[in-house]
Design a protein around this motif. Structure first.
Motif, PDB file in Angstrom:
ATOM      1  N   CYS A 235       0.746   2.378  14.098  1.00 37.62           N
ATOM      2  CA  CYS A 235       1.611   1.568  13.231  1.00 37.62           C
ATOM      3  C   CYS A 235       0.961   1.315  11.875  1.00 37.62           C
ATOM      4  CB  CYS A 235       1.932   0.247  13.910  1.00 37.62           C
ATOM      5  SG  CYS A 235       2.955   0.398  15.400  1.00 37.62           S
ATOM      6  N   SER A 236      -0.356   1.117  11.854  1.00 38.75           N
ATOM      7  CA  SER A 236      -1.038   0.857  10.586  1.00 38.75           C
ATOM      8  C   SER A 236      -0.996   2.080   9.688  1.00 38.75           C
ATOM      9  CB  SER A 236      -2.485   0.435  10.847  1.00 38.75           C
ATOM     10  OG  SER A 236      -2.534  -0.765  11.592  1.00 38.75           O
ATOM     11  N   ARG A 237      -1.142   3.244  10.254  1.00 35.26           N
ATOM     12  CA  ARG A 237      -1.091   4.458   9.437  1.00 35.26           C
ATOM     13  C   ARG A 237       0.320   4.689   8.896  1.00 35.26           C
ATOM     14  NH1 ARG A 237      -4.721   8.338  13.403  1.00 35.26           N
ATOM     15  NH2 ARG A 237      -6.751   7.389  12.897  1.00 35.26           N
ATOM     16  N   GLN A 243       3.936   2.217   2.381  1.00 33.67           N
ATOM     17  CA  GLN A 243       3.620   1.320   1.288  1.00 33.67           C
ATOM     18  C   GLN A 243       2.689   1.954   0.264  1.00 33.67           C
ATOM     19  OE1 GLN A 243       2.080  -2.270   2.961  1.00 33.67           O
ATOM     20  NE2 GLN A 243       4.027  -2.860   3.938  1.00 33.67           N
ATOM     21  N   ALA A 244       2.461   3.239   0.362  1.00 32.19           N
ATOM     22  CA  ALA A 244       1.558   3.885  -0.605  1.00 32.19           C
ATOM     23  C   ALA A 244       2.195   3.852  -1.986  1.00 32.19           C
ATOM     24  CB  ALA A 244       1.276   5.319  -0.178  1.00 32.19           C
ATOM     25  N   PRO A 245       1.534   3.273  -3.009  1.00 32.28           N
ATOM     26  CA  PRO A 245       2.109   3.200  -4.358  1.00 32.28           C
ATOM     27  C   PRO A 245       2.002   4.529  -5.072  1.00 32.28           C
ATOM     28  CG  PRO A 245      -0.063   2.211  -4.335  1.00 32.28           C
ATOM     29  CD  PRO A 245       0.232   2.622  -2.913  1.00 32.28           C
ATOM     30  N   SER A 246       2.653   4.597  -6.197  1.00 32.51           N
ATOM     31  CA  SER A 246       2.579   5.801  -7.035  1.00 32.51           C
ATOM     32  C   SER A 246       1.190   5.957  -7.604  1.00 32.51           C
ATOM     33  CB  SER A 246       3.605   5.700  -8.175  1.00 32.51           C
ATOM     34  OG  SER A 246       3.352   4.545  -8.966  1.00 32.51           O
ATOM     35  N   PRO A 247       0.828   7.181  -8.067  1.00 30.82           N
ATOM     36  CA  PRO A 247      -0.534   7.390  -8.568  1.00 30.82           C
ATOM     37  C   PRO A 247      -0.885   6.486  -9.740  1.00 30.82           C
ATOM     38  CG  PRO A 247       0.540   9.477  -8.137  1.00 30.82           C
ATOM     39  CD  PRO A 247       1.583   8.443  -7.963  1.00 30.82           C
ATOM     40  N   GLY A 248       0.079   6.086 -10.556  1.00 31.56           N
ATOM     41  CA  GLY A 248      -0.249   5.248 -11.700  1.00 31.56           C
ATOM     42  C   GLY A 248      -0.315   3.784 -11.357  1.00 31.56           C
ATOM     43  N   LYS A 249       0.147   3.354 -10.158  1.00 29.85           N
ATOM     44  CA  LYS A 249       0.160   1.938  -9.781  1.00 29.85           C
ATOM     45  C   LYS A 249      -0.489   1.777  -8.408  1.00 29.85           C
ATOM     46  CE  LYS A 249       4.466   0.972 -12.251  1.00 29.85           C
ATOM     47  NZ  LYS A 249       5.831   0.435 -12.118  1.00 29.85           N
ATOM     48  N   GLN A 250      -1.778   1.933  -8.356  1.00 32.35           N
ATOM     49  CA  GLN A 250      -2.511   1.789  -7.098  1.00 32.35           C
ATOM     50  C   GLN A 250      -2.840   0.320  -6.873  1.00 32.35           C
ATOM     51  OE1 GLN A 250      -5.873   4.326  -6.907  1.00 32.35           O
ATOM     52  NE2 GLN A 250      -4.667   6.216  -6.881  1.00 32.35           N
ATOM     53  N   SER A 251      -2.594  -0.158  -5.678  1.00 33.91           N
ATOM     54  CA  SER A 251      -2.895  -1.540  -5.318  1.00 33.91           C
ATOM     55  C   SER A 251      -3.941  -1.545  -4.215  1.00 33.91           C
ATOM     56  CB  SER A 251      -1.625  -2.252  -4.826  1.00 33.91           C
ATOM     57  OG  SER A 251      -1.924  -3.556  -4.387  1.00 33.91           O
ATOM     58  N   SER A 254      -2.863  -2.749  -0.668  1.00 30.69           N
ATOM     59  CA  SER A 254      -1.969  -1.941   0.162  1.00 30.69           C
ATOM     60  C   SER A 254      -2.665  -0.767   0.812  1.00 30.69           C
ATOM     61  CB  SER A 254      -0.804  -1.434  -0.671  1.00 30.69           C
ATOM     62  OG  SER A 254      -1.287  -0.593  -1.714  1.00 30.69           O
ATOM     63  N   GLN A 255      -3.895  -0.488   0.378  1.00 31.70           N
ATOM     64  CA  GLN A 255      -4.610   0.639   0.955  1.00 31.70           C
ATOM     65  C   GLN A 255      -5.159   0.257   2.334  1.00 31.70           C
ATOM     66  OE1 GLN A 255      -4.822   3.670  -0.209  1.00 31.70           O
ATOM     67  NE2 GLN A 255      -3.587   3.131  -2.009  1.00 31.70           N
ATOM     68  N   PRO A 258     -11.224   1.011   5.687  1.00 30.20           N
ATOM     69  CA  PRO A 258     -11.994   2.198   6.098  1.00 30.20           C
ATOM     70  C   PRO A 258     -12.117   2.339   7.601  1.00 30.20           C
ATOM     71  CG  PRO A 258     -13.428   0.484   5.241  1.00 30.20           C
ATOM     72  CD  PRO A 258     -12.030   0.021   4.971  1.00 30.20           C
ATOM     73  N   GLU A 259     -11.901   1.240   8.333  1.00 25.37           N
ATOM     74  CA  GLU A 259     -12.032   1.344   9.785  1.00 25.37           C
ATOM     75  C   GLU A 259     -10.929   2.201  10.392  1.00 25.37           C
ATOM     76  OE1 GLU A 259      -9.723  -2.300   8.686  1.00 25.37           O
ATOM     77  OE2 GLU A 259     -11.688  -1.471   8.156  1.00 25.37           O
ATOM     78  N   LEU A 260      -9.778   2.263   9.734  1.00 24.21           N
ATOM     79  CA  LEU A 260      -8.702   3.104  10.255  1.00 24.21           C
ATOM     80  C   LEU A 260      -8.978   4.585  10.065  1.00 24.21           C
ATOM     81  CD1 LEU A 260      -5.536   1.119   9.153  1.00 24.21           C
ATOM     82  CD2 LEU A 260      -6.499   1.319  11.447  1.00 24.21           C
ATOM     83  N   ALA A 261      -9.910   4.907   9.181  1.00 24.14           N
ATOM     84  CA  ALA A 261     -10.260   6.309   8.964  1.00 24.14           C
ATOM     85  C   ALA A 261     -11.236   6.840  10.002  1.00 24.14           C
ATOM     86  CB  ALA A 261     -10.837   6.484   7.558  1.00 24.14           C
ATOM     87  N   MET A 262     -11.698   5.993  10.932  1.00 22.12           N
ATOM     88  CA  MET A 262     -12.617   6.453  11.972  1.00 22.12           C
ATOM     89  C   MET A 262     -11.903   7.421  12.909  1.00 22.12           C
ATOM     90  SD  MET A 262     -14.642   2.943  12.999  1.00 22.12           S
ATOM     91  CE  MET A 262     -15.582   3.831  14.234  1.00 22.12           C
TER      92      MET A 262
END
Length: 427
Positions: A235-237, A243-251, A254-255, A258-262
């Protein structure tokens, strides 16, 4: 007589004069001498006439005359006291053993649940499973939030009526429920600590379970339970992608962390570190129903532990140590070895005493059976060596044979070197 000399006192008169004692001198007994003097001096004085007081002892006190059966009566009283104490000890041991039986030991357990475990809406499912157990449970704050501990309430023995009625013992097992998000963060911190640290140093396990400030934490056995980890990661992924923003408006908020990248391999490596360095086991469960079943199984295992420990401490009943517990005594001349060999054959499944006796009569020792196997030329002949041995049945009166199945099992038992080999295929 005239002219005769005056004679002195004779020998008898001199002996009598030697025993004359003056009234002014104290009377003293003559000191005994001779080979029988020591025995005479140590012997008690003779008893007086009937009705007279007992003779005085060396200190002037009257000696107590023992009745003929008094010593035997005292021995009987001591023997009775010892028998009473032994019966009481056996009664207490039997009462304690009955409490440890599997059908009763669960009633002595009490599950102590931290109130923090009731915050989740799905906790009603596992509480329902817990209430179905034949044991007590209570909700009280624990040293570690969202944890479960166990207590054993043992009644006091019969020999201690003045003591407490129930003796409470704390078990060493502690089950801690960890939220999936919190668990991934702690696991990621642990991986970073032992990746950046030198290879020879021990990883900081407080990143996963803070136990440094807890009293008696070294004597406890901790295990972690995580409910719904896979669903949370999935669900988190998906939420992070939506909710991934556009390249010019990174928040940054919303990212995903790093623990989800394990990866799954990194999580397994971290679990191995927890198991080896901290003896901490992690259980992953999908639903609260499975969590309740896990708590139920763990409670039953903890409750039966004293009973299993008592069984392991007892000697095996088929050992040739004595005639008690259906054992067989083996004398120095070898008498009884045949009975031991027959009992060993009877340990196989579905083997009657008559069948075991028939095999033991055909081959009175294991060495003779091994010699018979060596004389066989083929494997099939070895497997069927015992199959045609007649067995006399006292019930039906008809003779039957050992059969090929039991013959094969005994052959594999005698010659196989595989400890994991299954002898009985029908079990």
């Amino acid at each position: 007589m005239a002219g005769s000399e005056r004679r002195g006192p004779g020998p008898a008169a001199r002996r009598a004069a030697a025993w004359v004692v003056s009234e002014s001198e104290p009377e003293s007994e003559p000191e005994p001498c001779g080979p029988g003097a020591a025995a005479a001096a140590g012997s008690p004085p003779a008893a007086g006439p009937a009705g007279s007081p007992p003779a005085a002892g060396p200190g002037g006190r009257p000696r107590r005359r023992k009745a003929p059966g008094e010593a035997a009566a005292r021995r009987r009283e001591r023997r009775k006291e010892q028998e009473v104490l032994e019966k009481r000890r056996r009664r207490e041991a039997a009462a304690a053993w009955r409490l440890l039986r599997p059908e009763r030991c669960l009633r002595l357990m009490e599950v102590c649940v931290d109130p923090g475990l009731l915050k989740d809406p799905g906790s009603d499912a596992w509480v329902t499973v817990l209430s179905s157990l034949d044991c007590k449970y209570s909700f009280e704050p624990q040293a570690i939030p969202c944890s479960i501990t166990w207590r054993r309430n043992m009644p006091s023995p019969l020999s201690a009526p003045d003591g407490p009625a129930v003796k409470t013992e704390e078990e060493k097992e502690v089950l801690v429920l960890v939220e999936p998000e919190d668990f991934l963060k702690r696991l990621f911190s642990l991986t970073q600590s032992f990746v950046n640290a030198p290879s020879a140093s021990q990883p900081d396990l407080n990143q996963v379970l803070p136990l440094a400030g807890l009293e008696g934490s070294s004597t406890k056995t901790y295990s972690l339970a995580v409910v719904g980890l896979d669903a949370y990661r999935r669900c988190s992924r998906e939420q992070g992608r939506r909710q991934a923003p556009s390249p010019g408006k990174q928040s940054p908020s919303s990212q995903p962390g790093p623990e989800l990248a394990m990866t799954q391999e990194e999580i397994l490596e971290a679990l191995v570190v927890l198991q080896l360095w901290g003896n901490i086991e992690v259980v992953f469960l999908d639903t609260w129903q499975e969590f309740g079943q896990h708590v139920s199984a763990l409670t039953k295992a903890i409750a039966k532990r004293p009973y299993k420990r008592q069984l392991e401490s007892q000697e095996l009943p088929f050992c040739a140590a004595g005639a008690w517990a259906s054992g067989v005594r083996v004398e120095k001349d070898g008498t009884g070895l045949w009975q031991v060999w027959k009992r060993q054959i009877q340990q196989f499944n579905r083997v009657s005493p008559a069948t075991a006796a028939a095999i033991a009569e055909a081959y009175p020792s294991p060495s003779l059976l091994l010699q018979a196997y060596e004389e066989c030329s083929t494997e099939d002949e070895k497997r069927l060596l015992l199959s045609d041995i007649p067995v006399k049945s006292d019930v039906s009166g008809k003779d039957r044979r050992v059969g090929p199945d039991l013959s094969r099992r005994i052959y594999l038992f005698m010659v196989s070197t595989d400890p994991d080999l299954v002898l009985d295929l029908s079990a």
